[in-house]
Design a protein around this motif. Structure first.
Motif, mmCIF file in Angstrom:
data_model
loop_
_atom_site.group_PDB
_atom_site.id
_atom_site.type_symbol
_atom_site.label_atom_id
_atom_site.label_comp_id
_atom_site.label_asym_id
_atom_site.label_seq_id
_atom_site.Cartn_x
_atom_site.Cartn_y
_atom_site.Cartn_z
ATOM 1 N N LYS A 89 11.765 3.669 -16.605
ATOM 2 C CA LYS A 89 12.855 4.373 -15.922
ATOM 3 C C LYS A 89 13.706 3.465 -15.030
ATOM 4 N N THR A 90 13.145 2.336 -14.604
ATOM 5 C CA THR A 90 13.878 1.463 -13.678
ATOM 6 C C THR A 90 14.209 0.091 -14.271
ATOM 7 N N GLY A 91 13.509 -0.289 -15.320
ATOM 8 C CA GLY A 91 13.716 -1.611 -15.889
ATOM 9 C C GLY A 91 12.934 -2.701 -15.181
ATOM 10 N N ILE A 92 12.096 -2.309 -14.209
ATOM 11 C CA ILE A 92 11.272 -3.279 -13.494
ATOM 12 C C ILE A 92 10.062 -3.615 -14.354
ATOM 13 N N ASN A 93 9.820 -4.905 -14.541
ATOM 14 C CA ASN A 93 8.699 -5.339 -15.373
ATOM 15 C C ASN A 93 7.372 -4.811 -14.831
ATOM 16 N N VAL A 94 6.458 -4.405 -15.729
ATOM 17 C CA VAL A 94 5.157 -3.877 -15.314
ATOM 18 C C VAL A 94 4.380 -4.906 -14.496
ATOM 19 N N THR A 95 4.445 -6.153 -14.923
ATOM 20 C CA THR A 95 3.749 -7.213 -14.181
ATOM 21 C C THR A 95 4.318 -7.347 -12.779
ATOM 22 N N THR A 96 5.630 -7.235 -12.647
ATOM 23 C CA THR A 96 6.268 -7.297 -11.335
ATOM 24 C C THR A 96 5.813 -6.139 -10.457
ATOM 25 N N LEU A 97 5.709 -4.951 -11.041
ATOM 26 C CA LEU A 97 5.236 -3.784 -10.292
ATOM 27 C C LEU A 97 3.818 -4.011 -9.793
ATOM 28 N N ALA A 129 0.830 -1.203 0.000
ATOM 29 C CA ALA A 129 0.000 0.000 0.000
ATOM 30 C C ALA A 129 0.868 1.257 0.000
ATOM 31 N N MET A 130 1.975 1.219 0.731
ATOM 32 C CA MET A 130 2.882 2.360 0.794
ATOM 33 C C MET A 130 3.501 2.653 -0.573
ATOM 34 N N LEU A 131 3.941 1.590 -1.269
ATOM 35 C CA LEU A 131 4.579 1.784 -2.571
ATOM 36 C C LEU A 131 3.581 2.267 -3.618
ATOM 37 N N HIS A 132 2.375 1.778 -3.536
ATOM 38 C CA HIS A 132 1.332 2.254 -4.456
ATOM 39 C C HIS A 132 1.073 3.743 -4.233
ATOM 40 N N GLU A 133 0.984 4.134 -2.964
ATOM 41 C CA GLU A 133 0.734 5.540 -2.644
ATOM 42 C C GLU A 133 1.905 6.415 -3.084
ATOM 43 N N MET A 134 3.116 5.932 -2.906
ATOM 44 C CA MET A 134 4.298 6.691 -3.319
ATOM 45 C C MET A 134 4.304 6.929 -4.826
ATOM 46 N N ARG A 135 3.961 5.895 -5.584
ATOM 47 C CA ARG A 135 3.936 6.044 -7.045
ATOM 48 C C ARG A 135 2.850 7.033 -7.468
ATOM 49 N N GLU A 136 1.694 6.935 -6.819
ATOM 50 C CA GLU A 136 0.606 7.861 -7.135
ATOM 51 C C GLU A 136 0.999 9.298 -6.809
ATOM 52 N N THR A 137 1.667 9.488 -5.683
ATOM 53 C CA THR A 137 2.112 10.831 -5.284
ATOM 54 C C THR A 137 3.123 11.385 -6.276
ATOM 55 N N ALA A 138 3.984 10.489 -6.793
ATOM 56 C CA ALA A 138 4.982 10.899 -7.792
ATOM 57 C C ALA A 138 4.364 11.100 -9.168
ATOM 58 N N GLN A 139 3.068 10.774 -9.297
ATOM 59 C CA GLN A 139 2.318 10.933 -10.542
ATOM 60 C C GLN A 139 2.989 10.179 -11.699
ATOM 61 N N LEU A 140 3.306 8.926 -11.416
ATOM 62 C CA LEU A 140 3.930 8.066 -12.419
ATOM 63 C C LEU A 140 3.057 6.838 -12.658
ATOM 64 N N SER A 141 2.929 6.450 -13.920
ATOM 65 C CA SER A 141 2.212 5.212 -14.233
ATOM 66 C C SER A 141 3.172 4.043 -14.068
ATOM 67 N N LYS A 142 2.622 2.844 -14.025
ATOM 68 C CA LYS A 142 3.478 1.654 -13.927
ATOM 69 C C LYS A 142 4.397 1.562 -15.137
ATOM 70 N N GLU A 143 3.874 1.939 -16.289
ATOM 71 C CA GLU A 143 4.673 1.893 -17.520
ATOM 72 C C GLU A 143 5.855 2.862 -17.438
ATOM 73 N N GLU A 144 5.622 4.030 -16.870
ATOM 74 C CA GLU A 144 6.710 5.012 -16.725
ATOM 75 C C GLU A 144 7.761 4.527 -15.736
ATOM 76 N N VAL A 145 7.310 3.925 -14.652
ATOM 77 C CA VAL A 145 8.251 3.385 -13.670
ATOM 78 C C VAL A 145 9.072 2.272 -14.308
ATOM 79 N N SER A 146 8.420 1.434 -15.094
ATOM 80 C CA SER A 146 9.116 0.341 -15.761
ATOM 81 C C SER A 146 10.174 0.859 -16.722
#
Length: 286
Positions: free
Chosen positions: A36-44, A17-34
């Motif tokens: 920029k970090t190389g983390i698979n969207v499914t893993t996120l 829940a904390m990580l979801h909230e952090m991503r939302e606060t940073a206004q980033l989609s899962k695709e954008e995080v993927s």
């Protein structure tokens, strides 16, 4: 394999829940995080829904991208460390479902449980003999070692009622649960005597929904509402069923089950009258 499952715990759920909230606060989609970090969207997705524990380097990459300061970073890392510790269900993960294993972990850390049961005595209040009689009816039939492990899991859960800060248990059960002779008259009498003894605890309330109460909102099946001492851990509902068990979250659903339970305890016999009915049922078996 069962040993490699990620079984949900209170800390893992809070970290997700904390990580979801952090991503939302940073206004980033899962695709954008993927990207920029190389983390698979499914893993996120699995991390944010507590279906997977992030590796430390994965967590650090996420925290760096979200611009998280030292205090929150330390909180997240501490949650990850706690999430890596085995929960109460660890010893039974190979013999119970993933959802039930998660429930065992949650129940061990809950402050209170409001439980409605239809045709059996609630697991926390069962004797070993009654438990084995119930589990032996499983279909398909279980191996002896699996039956023993499941019975032990149910017995060990009862420790939640007597620990230093005991679980506050409020049970409403259908009259059928005390009338159905499970395991034979001797086993059932012992179970009802145990049930009466448990009602003497200050942290246990038992009410019986009598047959003559007629139709009621719990007829669709058993459920348990768990409440936790830390506000960061929202309530959840555990629903049992032949098709499988389920953990339910979400304010609307929690509120609906809370209203149902309030109606059930209002329609059920008082704790005193319920104890009298249980005593009578035990006497008829004697």
């Amino acid at each position: 394999m069962a040993g490699k499952r990620t079984v949900l715990t209170v800390r893992l759920r809070r970290l997700a829940a904390m990580l979801h909230e952090m991503r939302e606060t940073a206004q980033l989609s899962k695709e954008e995080v993927s990207a920029k970090t190389g983390i698979n969207v499914t893993t996120l997705y699995r991390i944010e829904t507590a279906q997977a524990r992030p590796q430390r380097r994965t967590l650090m990459a996420m925290l760096d991208l979200y611009g998280i300061g030292n205090t929150q970073r330390e909180d997240a890392l501490a949650l990850l460390a706690d999430a890596l510790k085995p929960g109460m269900a660890r010893a039974y993960e190979g013999s119970v479902t993933e959802v039930y294993a998660a429930y065992i972990n949650f129940e061990a850390e809950a402050r209170s449980a409001r439980h409605y049961q239809t045709s059996t005595i609630p697991g926390l209040l069962q004797t070993y003999e009654y438990t084995t009689a119930v589990i032996s009816t499983s279909m398909p039939a279980l191996e002896a070692s699996v039956m023993e492990s499941r019975a032990k899991a149910r017995m060990d859960r009862a420790a939640n009622l007597s620990k230093e800060k005991p679980l506050e248990l409020w049970v409403v059960m259908d009259e059928a649960a005390i009338r159905r002779t499970v395991g034979g008259p001797s086993v059932m009498r012992g179970q009802l005597e145990r049930l009466l003894k448990e009602t003497e605890r200050k942290n246990v309330i038992v009410q019986i929904m009598p047959f003559d109460a007629g139709a009621h909102p719990g007829m669709s099946g058993p459920f348990t509402l768990l409440d936790f001492p830390d506000p960061a851990d929202p309530e959840l509902v555990y629903v049992e069923g032949i098709a499988g068990d389920e953990l339910i979250e979400g304010r609307a659903e929690i509120r609906r089950f809370g209203v149902i339970f309030d109606q059930l305890r209002a329609m059920a016999l008082s704790p005193r009258d319920s104890a009298a009915m249980i005593y009578d049922a035990a006497g008829r078996l004697g």
